[in-house]
Scaffold this active site. Structure first.
Site, short mmCIF file in Angstrom:
data_model
loop_
_atom_site.label_atom_id
_atom_site.label_comp_id
_atom_site.label_asym_id
_atom_site.label_seq_id
_atom_site.Cartn_x
_atom_site.Cartn_y
_atom_site.Cartn_z
CB THR A 1 44.06 28.54 45.08
OG1 THR A 1 43.23 28.39 43.98
CG2 THR A 1 45.46 29.17 44.47
CB CYS A 2 39.99 28.98 47.79
SG CYS A 2 39.78 30.26 46.84
CG ASN A 3 38.37 29.37 43.29
OD1 ASN A 3 37.28 28.96 43.94
ND2 ASN A 3 38.55 30.67 42.94
CG HIS B 1 45.33 24.72 32.54
ND1 HIS B 1 44.01 25.02 32.27
CD2 HIS B 1 45.68 24.56 33.61
CE1 HIS B 1 43.72 24.90 33.58
NE2 HIS B 1 44.94 24.68 34.50
CB SER C 1 40.20 33.37 37.92
OG SER C 1 41.43 33.18 37.98
CD GLU D 1 41.82 35.94 40.64
OE1 GLU D 1 42.53 36.84 41.52
OE2 GLU D 1 42.08 34.70 40.34
N PRO D 2 43.35 39.35 39.55
CG PRO D 2 44.08 41.60 40.68
CD PRO D 2 42.92 40.73 40.16
CD GLN D 3 43.57 36.31 46.13
OE1 GLN D 3 42.34 36.25 45.71
NE2 GLN D 3 44.03 35.43 47.06
N GLY E 1 42.10 34.59 60.34
CA GLY E 1 43.19 34.34 59.65
C GLY E 1 43.75 35.75 59.39
CD GLU F 1 47.84 37.33 47.75
OE1 GLU F 1 47.92 38.13 46.93
OE2 GLU F 1 48.39 36.28 47.95
#
Length: 415
Positions: free
Chosen positions: A48-50, A94, A104, A109-111, A184, A187
């Site tokens: 992901t981005c993180n 983890h 997160s 956060e639910p994403q 884009g 999501e």
């Protein structure tokens, strides 16, 4: 053993994270390549981005790290300071914390749960998700549901999208009345569109590689869709730009941004780049009248809500700790299955043999009482032969350990 290894926003800056990110179009190929390298028995990749994390069942984590650095052509020495490696039970813990949103940037956060589910589906499609990881992630989803339903971890969440709106309102008096360009249609952009468009912007445009997909999103907010190759002409017409694509190279370069600023007569332009790798060249942020924010910049906004969620975090950690122990128990129980099966098979063979022998004696006219007594005696002798022989042959500490094991296995008491 189950391992988790990777980097995230806690351990590594954006410049490092984007070098080892897996685009959606390359993820399945990467999974297949890693599985074919024979360094893992099971594997799933969460990118992901993180974070970029590899969850695997393997004998060693180092071979997986070697594959990761080779695949992305990054020297191990460059990645090592930012890399973390967990084996069980830390790897299990983890995974549960990530699914619950406790690891997160925005706590709770639910994403991230949806992103973990996507990673699992990708592994299932390639065939790299075996019984251990399947069970791990199913438990992770169950724990996430329990945490969200029994604690306040999801209350008043400041999402990345909401943080973007908050930042925009620092530049403009209000998002209402501004022209917004979304680059884009995935999501994250959908989430951002929901938050930004709730503020009633003046105009909405969606630029996407696939115009049909972009049109679907744009029509929800009475907007229009354009192709990515129309971006240079569209950029000067918009006040707010939110970008998150899977492009391996920047979409907005310094030259395009300079031209946009000039045509806008230096009216400010606000850009949120949520992509990893970045959609916007870093130098764009140095231009006057351009306010560029990346995913790391949003951390300053979301930290303000952290304290109010600490009590819920403590409750969630307690739930996770209990569920981790239960899962480790399941893993350990799996190790005994082959032994239990072999023990039962051996006992069953003895039983069948003695029953057949007893039936032959009965057919010859032997007294039933005598046959039953003989059956019981012969069967008990056969069942006890192996353990008694092992006890008799053992010496010293080995004999003591065997005696304790036998006493425990057969529930023996006394001197």
């Amino acid at each position: 053993m189950i391992f988790t290894l990777g980097i995230n926003h806690h351990s590594a800056p954006l410049a490092i994270r984007e070098r080892v990110a897996f685009g959606a179009d390359k993820l399945q190929h990467a999974l297949a390549e890693l599985a074919q390298a024979k360094v893992v028995k099971e594997v799933a990749i969460l990118s992901t981005c993180n974070r970029t994390e590899i969850y695997c069942a393997a004998e060693s984590a180092q071979q997986v790290i070697d594959w990761l650095t080779s695949y992305h052509q990054v020297a191990y020495e460059e990645l090592a300071p930012y890399l973390y490696v967990h084996d069980q039970p830390a790897a299990v813990r983890h995974a549960f914390r990530v699914a619950c949103g406790l690891d997160s940037m925005v706590i709770g956060e639910p994403q991230i749960l949806g992103q973990v589910k996507d990673a699992v589906r990708a592994a299932e499609d390639v065939g790299t998700l075996g019984s251990q990881l399947h069970k791990l992630f199913q438990r992770a989803f169950s724990v996430a549901k329990e945490v969200r339903s029994t604690t306040a971890i999801g209350a008043n969440i400041v999402s990345m999208a909401a943080a973007g709106v908050h930042l925009a309102e620092r530049i403009f008096d209000s998002v209402a009345g501004q022209r917004i360009l979304f680059i884009g249609a995935g999501e994250m952009i959908e989430l951002c569109a929901a938050h930004f468009c709730a503020e009633k912007p003046r105009q909405v445009t969606v630029a996407n590689r696939t115009v049909e997909r972009g049109r679907e999103l744009a029509e929800r907010y009475a907007g229009r869709a354009i192709r990515l190759d129309e971006l240079a002409d569209a950029l000067p017409q918009h006040d707010i730009v939110v970008s998150c694509t899977a492009s391996p190279l920047p979409i907005i370069g310094l030259g395009m941004a300079e031209r946009a600023v000039k045509l806008r007569r230096h009216r400010p332009i606000f850009i949120v780049d949520l992509a990893v790798p970045r959609d916007v060249e870093e130098e764009v942020g140095e231009l006057d009248d351009v306010f560029l924010y990346t995913v790391d910049d949003l951390a300053q906004i979301v930290e303000s809500g952290m304290e109010s969620r600490q009590a819920a975090v403590v409750e969630a950690e307690a739930i996770i700790g209990q569920r981790v122990q239960e899962f480790i128990g399941w893993l350990e129980a799996r190790d005994t299955v082959p032994v239990i099966r072999a023990l039962r098979d051996s006992a069953e063979r003895m039983r069948r043999h003695e029953v057949e022998h007893a039936l032959k004696l009965l057919a010859r006219g032997e007294a039933p009482e005598k046959v039953v007594e003989q059956l019981a005696q012969r069967l008990s002798n056969k069942l006890l032969h192996a353990p008694t022989s092992a006890l008799g042959a053992a010496e010293g500490e080995e004999r003591q350990r065997l005696q304790q094991a036998v006493a425990r296995l057969f529930h023996l008491h006394g001197d």
